[in-house]
Design an enzyme around this catalytic site. Structure first.
Site, mmCIF file in Angstrom:
data_model
loop_
_atom_site.group_PDB
_atom_site.id
_atom_site.type_symbol
_atom_site.label_atom_id
_atom_site.label_comp_id
_atom_site.label_asym_id
_atom_site.label_seq_id
_atom_site.Cartn_x
_atom_site.Cartn_y
_atom_site.Cartn_z
ATOM 1 N N GLY A 252 4.596 -20.939 -2.699
ATOM 2 C CA GLY A 252 5.900 -21.035 -2.050
ATOM 3 C C GLY A 252 7.051 -20.973 -3.040
ATOM 4 O O GLY A 252 8.086 -20.356 -2.764
ATOM 5 N N ASP A 253 6.874 -21.626 -4.206
ATOM 6 C CA ASP A 253 7.901 -21.566 -5.247
ATOM 7 C C ASP A 253 8.079 -20.130 -5.736
ATOM 8 O O ASP A 253 9.198 -19.676 -5.960
ATOM 9 C CB ASP A 253 7.510 -22.456 -6.429
ATOM 10 N N THR A 254 6.952 -19.436 -5.891
ATOM 11 C CA THR A 254 6.991 -18.038 -6.330
ATOM 12 C C THR A 254 7.733 -17.182 -5.303
ATOM 13 O O THR A 254 8.563 -16.334 -5.662
ATOM 14 C CB THR A 254 5.567 -17.501 -6.528
#
Length: 308
Positions: A252-254
């Site tokens: 999700g951060d990516t």
């Protein structure tokens, strides 16, 4: 200027054992230390795209020093607020095809440190963007998130939020630039069962409610199902590429970093979304953050459908 804020960062220690038994000394045959935290991951991914950022949040003790040193070595500027106590160390143990996760609470954050962070954020202006991602540490009330949202409206900087707390809803009247709930988080925000969102139309309706409440752009991450993107001009459904999932923790951060990074580089919404989903999948298919090398191939598997 882009700033990423991780209020409860950690060192993640990954260990592998042949077996893991109680009451005896278990010796690992592999270990890896990673500076971690959701917004820290965003700084790391932006750097892989050639985009600079400043990482802030709270750090303390020898573990905090390790995180700062790691980020400096990767060419990321730091502006962390130092706090008493030791930044947490999480341990992930793999043995006998099982995984054990020991996630620590981290230190209590002093009122003085909290005010120092707000003072730093209050210096941002219309030329700046701020990512706030992840959980809150001890002693930091969820009203901190609302204060940051209020500052974004007052000072004019773009606010990108990736938080699972329902306090997100209280931040929406201050018009954050982008939010990225998962489908599970969306269900919780709406007060519905997660099965309700198995219907794509219900996902659209839920995301539209978040837009109506003040969010400028919304990405609903749906894991292997892909993602849904909404703003006032676009509604886009995207599939996700197939592959062996190894670790979803940083996907999700990516996705968030590479979507915003692509937009900064002048890419359109659809192309940015496809790139972000491919990059997120690449991270999920590896043990760490994607190096982006396989993203062009993964993008070939992605199908986009524009609703409007």
């Amino acid at each position: 200027m882009i700033v990423t804020c991780t209020m409860n960062p950690a060192i993640d220690l990954f260990c592998e054992f042949k077996n893991f038994d109680p009451f005896v000394v278990n010796r690992s045959y592999y270990e890896e230390y990673q500076a971690n935290g959701k917004a820290i991951n965003i700084s790391l991914m932006l750097k892989k795209m050639g985009i600079d950022s400043i990482a802030t949040g709270f750090l303390g003790g020898f573990s905090g020093e390790y995180i700062e040193t790691t980020l400096k070595e990767k060419g990321i500027e730091i502006a962390f607020i130092h706090n008493k106590g030791i930044t947490r160390i999480n341990t992930f143990i793999h043995a006998d095809k099982l995984e054990y996760k020991a996630v620590n609470r981290g230190p209590k954050i002093s009122p003085e440190a909290q005010q120092e962070l707000l003072k730093f954020i209050g210096k941002l202006d219309v030329k700046d963007s701020l990512f706030v991602s992840g959980s809150l540490p001890r002693n930091v009330d969820e009203s901190m998130l609302i204060k940051i949202a209020q500052l974004s409206q007052k000072k004019g900087f773009s606010l990108i939020l990736d938080i699972s707390s329902k306090t997100l809803l209280a931040c929406l009247p201050y018009a954050p630039e982008l939010i990225k709930p998962s489908d599970e988080e969306l269900a919780e925000f709406l007060g519905v069962n997660s099965d309700y969102l198995s219907n794509e139309n219900n996902v659209f309706e839920g995301a539209q409610k978040l837009l109506n409440m003040g969010a400028q752009h919304v990405i609903i991450s749906r894991g292997s199902k892909g993602a849904v993107y909404l703003d006032n001009k676009h509604t886009i459904i995207s599939s996700a590429p197939k592959g062996e999932v190894i670790n979803t923790a940083c996907a999700g951060d990516t996705m968030l970093a590479t979507f915003v990074g692509s937009r900064i580089k002048g890419k359109g919404v659809s192309q940015s979304l496809a790139f972000a989903i491919a990059a997120a999948s690449s991270t999920a298919f590896t043990s760490g953050l994607s190096n982006l090398d396989d993203v062009p191939e993964l993008m070939k598997q992605i199908h986009l459908k524009s609703i409007k």
